[in-house]
Scaffold this motif. Structure first.
Motif, PDB file in Angstrom:
ATOM      1  N   GLY A   1     -11.438   0.014   4.922  1.00 20.63           N
ATOM      2  CA  GLY A   1     -10.621   0.468   3.800  1.00 20.63           C
ATOM      3  C   GLY A   1     -11.422   1.175   2.733  1.00 20.63           C
ATOM      4  N   ARG A   2     -12.565   1.766   3.114  1.00 24.01           N
ATOM      5  CA  ARG A   2     -13.406   2.430   2.126  1.00 24.01           C
ATOM      6  C   ARG A   2     -13.313   3.950   2.226  1.00 24.01           C
ATOM      7  NH1 ARG A   2     -13.739   0.084  -1.850  1.00 24.01           N
ATOM      8  NH2 ARG A   2     -15.500   1.351  -2.528  1.00 24.01           N
ATOM      9  N   ASP A   3     -12.453   4.480   3.089  1.00 18.49           N
ATOM     10  CA  ASP A   3     -12.300   5.933   3.168  1.00 18.49           C
ATOM     11  C   ASP A   3     -11.372   6.395   2.040  1.00 18.49           C
ATOM     12  OD1 ASP A   3     -10.151   4.640   4.424  1.00 18.49           O
ATOM     13  OD2 ASP A   3      -9.554   6.516   5.340  1.00 18.49           O
ATOM     14  N   ARG A   4     -11.333   7.711   1.829  1.00 22.28           N
ATOM     15  CA  ARG A   4     -10.606   8.256   0.678  1.00 22.28           C
ATOM     16  C   ARG A   4      -9.113   7.926   0.757  1.00 22.28           C
ATOM     17  NH1 ARG A   4     -11.387  14.477  -0.181  1.00 22.28           N
ATOM     18  NH2 ARG A   4      -9.991  14.937  -1.904  1.00 22.28           N
ATOM     19  N   ILE A   5      -8.550   8.034   1.952  1.00 19.81           N
ATOM     20  CA  ILE A   5      -7.109   7.779   2.100  1.00 19.81           C
ATOM     21  C   ILE A   5      -6.802   6.322   1.749  1.00 19.81           C
ATOM     22  CG2 ILE A   5      -5.301   7.500   3.862  1.00 19.81           C
ATOM     23  CD1 ILE A   5      -6.149  10.161   5.028  1.00 19.81           C
ATOM     24  N   SER A   6      -7.587   5.388   2.285  1.00 21.70           N
ATOM     25  CA  SER A   6      -7.327   3.963   2.016  1.00 21.70           C
ATOM     26  C   SER A   6      -7.532   3.647   0.536  1.00 21.70           C
ATOM     27  CB  SER A   6      -8.260   3.089   2.860  1.00 21.70           C
ATOM     28  OG  SER A   6      -8.109   3.385   4.217  1.00 21.70           O
ATOM     29  N   LYS A   7      -8.588   4.247  -0.055  1.00 23.44           N
ATOM     30  CA  LYS A   7      -8.850   3.972  -1.475  1.00 23.44           C
ATOM     31  C   LYS A   7      -7.714   4.519  -2.345  1.00 23.44           C
ATOM     32  CE  LYS A   7     -13.322   5.283  -1.639  1.00 23.44           C
ATOM     33  NZ  LYS A   7     -14.658   5.533  -2.182  1.00 23.44           N
TER      34      LYS A   7
ATOM     35  N   ASP B   1       2.383   3.709  10.787  1.00 23.81           N
ATOM     36  CA  ASP B   1       1.593   4.691  11.516  1.00 23.81           C
ATOM     37  C   ASP B   1       0.188   4.873  10.981  1.00 23.81           C
ATOM     38  OD1 ASP B   1       3.129   5.687  13.689  1.00 23.81           O
ATOM     39  OD2 ASP B   1       4.538   6.433  12.195  1.00 23.81           O
ATOM     40  N   GLY B   2      -0.301   3.970  10.198  1.00 27.86           N
ATOM     41  CA  GLY B   2      -1.660   4.086   9.690  1.00 27.86           C
ATOM     42  C   GLY B   2      -1.694   4.569   8.263  1.00 27.86           C
ATOM     43  N   PRO B   3      -2.886   4.512   7.653  1.00 34.78           N
ATOM     44  CA  PRO B   3      -2.992   4.797   6.214  1.00 34.78           C
ATOM     45  C   PRO B   3      -2.537   6.191   5.810  1.00 34.78           C
ATOM     46  CG  PRO B   3      -5.155   4.355   7.196  1.00 34.78           C
ATOM     47  CD  PRO B   3      -4.145   4.068   8.248  1.00 34.78           C
ATOM     48  N   ALA B   4      -2.749   7.210   6.664  1.00 35.53           N
ATOM     49  CA  ALA B   4      -2.331   8.570   6.279  1.00 35.53           C
ATOM     50  C   ALA B   4      -0.819   8.624   6.118  1.00 35.53           C
ATOM     51  CB  ALA B   4      -2.799   9.578   7.327  1.00 35.53           C
ATOM     52  N   HIS B   5      -0.078   8.023   7.046  1.00 38.93           N
ATOM     53  CA  HIS B   5       1.383   8.006   6.937  1.00 38.93           C
ATOM     54  C   HIS B   5       1.830   7.191   5.726  1.00 38.93           C
ATOM     55  CE1 HIS B   5       3.211   9.959  10.506  1.00 38.93           C
ATOM     56  NE2 HIS B   5       1.965   9.893  10.930  1.00 38.93           N
ATOM     57  N   GLN B   6       1.153   6.054   5.517  1.00 39.10           N
ATOM     58  CA  GLN B   6       1.534   5.205   4.377  1.00 39.10           C
ATOM     59  C   GLN B   6       1.293   5.934   3.061  1.00 39.10           C
ATOM     60  OE1 GLN B   6      -0.407   1.352   4.732  1.00 39.10           O
ATOM     61  NE2 GLN B   6       0.021   1.338   6.910  1.00 39.10           N
ATOM     62  N   LEU B   7       0.145   6.618   2.968  1.00 37.74           N
ATOM     63  CA  LEU B   7      -0.168   7.349   1.741  1.00 37.74           C
ATOM     64  C   LEU B   7       0.845   8.475   1.521  1.00 37.74           C
ATOM     65  CD1 LEU B   7      -2.069   7.811  -0.650  1.00 37.74           C
ATOM     66  CD2 LEU B   7      -3.467   9.262   0.809  1.00 37.74           C
ATOM     67  N   HIS B   8       1.135   9.210   2.590  1.00 39.70           N
ATOM     68  CA  HIS B   8       2.118  10.296   2.478  1.00 39.70           C
ATOM     69  C   HIS B   8       3.449   9.749   1.968  1.00 39.70           C
ATOM     70  CE1 HIS B   8       4.735  13.629   3.367  1.00 39.70           C
ATOM     71  NE2 HIS B   8       5.493  12.807   4.064  1.00 39.70           N
ATOM     72  N   ARG B   9       3.890   8.646   2.570  1.00 40.36           N
ATOM     73  CA  ARG B   9       5.207   8.095   2.208  1.00 40.36           C
ATOM     74  C   ARG B   9       5.225   7.670   0.738  1.00 40.36           C
ATOM     75  NH1 ARG B   9       9.605   9.748   3.085  1.00 40.36           N
ATOM     76  NH2 ARG B   9      10.924   8.461   1.825  1.00 40.36           N
ATOM     77  N   LYS B  10       4.123   7.075   0.298  1.00 36.01           N
ATOM     78  CA  LYS B  10       4.078   6.629  -1.108  1.00 36.01           C
ATOM     79  C   LYS B  10       4.088   7.833  -2.059  1.00 36.01           C
ATOM     80  CE  LYS B  10       2.333   1.934  -1.272  1.00 36.01           C
ATOM     81  NZ  LYS B  10       2.676   1.469   0.047  1.00 36.01           N
TER      82      LYS B  10
END
Lengths: 385, 171
Positions: free
Chosen positions: A248-254, A282-291
């Motif tokens: 969880g230390r990549d930019r998307i997760s942060k 679908d993973g952090p990229a999808h979660q970030l997009h949705r948020k």
């Protein structure tokens, strides 16, 4: 051929490489290119281990023929040839050949590597029997051995250098990519020069009878060590990215964590912006997009509590994150206080202000700044979902 | 094939048609969908406040107006580009998934005249919007938009390169 590099230096590298390989096998071994990278690094690791003096001392304690140190020394040449064959398969993929085709043909590439390794072992037999290194023994067997060894290195180095120079020239290459491609081109250029020069120099040494300039083969050993370590650095780049994402230390997760509290405040007030059909898994990229989208949708709705106060106000003045969050907080306070939506409202600047960030990470970077300011301006009595 | 799988398959089909040697672009995406459907698509940007006035809830932020021989996508031009792309992706989702217009959807034909004064009401065959995600069509179109946007904004925003993806990956 024994590594001239001190064990104090080489052993940590061998351990690091083993860890890199373990992570690759566990998390980065599904695509054809990933498998080939892992295989190349594995061949390199075996070669490094076999060249360690302490390992060769251990082998020497085993009765011959299994304990024939010279045999293992020459087997490391085979390891290098197999690395080169794996990289050749990778170069086919980088050149756009279909992965299924490469996967099928890779068996042939490895078969060629094994055949060349057999030539190397046969050509190295006289020197092994004489108890000498191949460059100490020299003669035409050395010419055959170095030609079989360096021909694939020369070919693949030139191909890799061509591909990475082409990639380096692309206008959208980032500084990080340029650094990695530059290192790869440097290693490929050194190996290509080595691959072209060594067989010719060996022929010259044999024809003129001058003997080897480096009978202990220190230069060749150092070149091998440097090339394998460089390759490990290159192969470790995606490993670091995978580990960062896993931790969880990549930019998307942060960014996902950073915008969480602002998102929660907004969807508590406007629950209809959430997709209710299923959880986004679908993973952090999808979660970030949705948020991001749900924040945007909620900001559109919240804009109705942002009445027009000065129609003549310059709309194109860029507002910083604090200004955006303060405007949001003002509308938010009105909404939770039960104030009726304004007849005439203007969009909150957090949704309407011109943004440079259009891709996922850039768009979320901007929201992260607003979310950090939101914590300062957020009403204390905001509803908790 | 489940409903979600069929949406993912539609996204994959569209994404695979996108050229890989250039970054993703909104107009190229729309041109590609239009070519695939063999019907022109016009993007029609309007002020968000005008658009939201058309819907029944006051939250409308995108519309697909299907006419006999072409399609129009109306979207808010005064919002973040990222948001606009999602709205457009949602309307394309309705098209690609062959959704049907709902007569009870509340989109006022009178208000449509204000938004699109240049088109005749008689030529309109169906209208779908992006307002909330209550019914199945809206959920499916939003799911399509989510997947196509992640593909576009995370994976395809830059030129695709097999060398780059070997060493630098976004996921």
């Amino acid at each position: 051929m024994t590594s001239p590099v001190s064990a104090w230096f080489s052993m940590p590298i061998i351990v690091l490489m083993a860890l890199t390989l373990a992570v690759r096998f566990a998390f980065l071994n599904t695509s054809t290119i990933d498998r080939l990278t892992t295989q190349a690094l594995a061949f390199g690791w075996v070669g490094l281990v076999l060249r360690e003096r302490s390992v060769q001392d251990l082998i020497g304690q085993i009765p011959k023929p299994l304990g024939d140190v010279a045999l293992y020394q020459q087997l490391t040449f085979g390891c290098i040839v197999m690395i080169v064959q794996a990289i050749y398969g990778m170069s086919r993929l980088w050149d756009g050949v279909d992965p299924d085709t490469v996967r099928k043909r890779q068996k042939n590439y490895y078969a060629i590597g094994l055949a060349l390794s057999a030539v190397i072992m046969v050509a190295g037999t006289p020197s092994r029997k004489a108890g000498q290194l191949i460059d100490q023994f020299l003669g035409w067997p050395a010419v055959v051995l170095w030609t079989a060894f360096y021909a694939p290195i020369l070919v693949v180095s030139v191909i890799v250098a061509r591909i990475f120079i082409r990639e380096l020239r692309e206008p959208d290459t980032t500084p990080r990519e340029r650094a990695l491609y530059g290192l790869t081109i440097f290693i490929a250029a050194v190996l290509a020069l080595d691959g072209a020069a060594t067989p010719l120099l060996t022929v010259n040494e044999v024809v003129t009878g001058s003997g080897s300039a480096d009978p202990e083969m220190h230069v060749k050993s150092l070149t091998f060590f440097g090339a394998v370590v460089g390759s490990m650095v290159i192969g470790a780049v995606p490993v670091i990215a995978v580990l960062r994402a896993r931790l969880g230390r990549d930019r998307i997760s942060k960014n996902l964590k950073e915008i969480e509290s602002m998102w929660r405040d907004l969807v508590t007030e406007f629950p209809d912006v959430q997709r209710t059909d299923e959880e986004v898994t679908d993973g952090p990229a999808h979660q970030l997009h949705r948020k991001i989208i749900e924040i945007h949708d909620a900001l559109l709705r919240l804009s109705r509590w942002n009445p027009v106060v000065d129609a003549d106000r310059a709309a194109d003045v860029q507002v910083d994150a604090d200004g955006l969050a303060a405007e949001m907080a003002s509308a938010y306070k009105a909404k939770i206080a039960g104030v009726a939506p304004a007849e005439r409202y203007e969009l909150l600047k957090a949704i309407s202000q011109h943004s440079e960030g259009q891709d996922l990470t850039a768009a979320s970077d901007e929201l992260v700044k607003v979310a950090q300011s939101w914590r300062k301006f957020r009403p204390r009595h905001a509803r908790i979902s | 094939m489940s409903h979600e799988d069929s949406i993912r398959a539609s996204v994959r089909r569209i994404a695979e048609m996108m050229p890989t040697d250039v970054p993703w672009s909104r107009q190229r995406f729309i041109d590609l969908v239009a070519a695939e459907r063999d019907r022109p698509i016009t993007l029609w940007p309007v002020e968000s406040a005008r658009l939201s006035g058309v819907g029944g809830t006051g939250h409308l932020c995108g519309l697909w107006v299907a006419r006999k021989s072409d399609d129009i996508i109306v979207y808010g031009s005064d919002v973040a580009e990222y948001k606009a792309d999602q709205v457009i992706g949602h309307e394309v989702g309705h098209m690609v998934l062959s959704h049907t217009g709902l007569p009870e959807s509340g989109h006022s034909r009178e208000m449509l005249k204000v938004l699109l004064p240049h088109i005749s009401e008689r030529t309109i065959e169906k209208v779908l919007g992006r307002e909330d995600f209550q019914d199945e069509q809206e959920k499916a179109a939003e799911m399509f938009a989510d997947h196509i946007m992640v593909e576009a904004m995370n994976n395809r925003y830059r030129r695709q390169s097999s060398v780059r993806s070997t060493f630098f990956r976004s996921r």
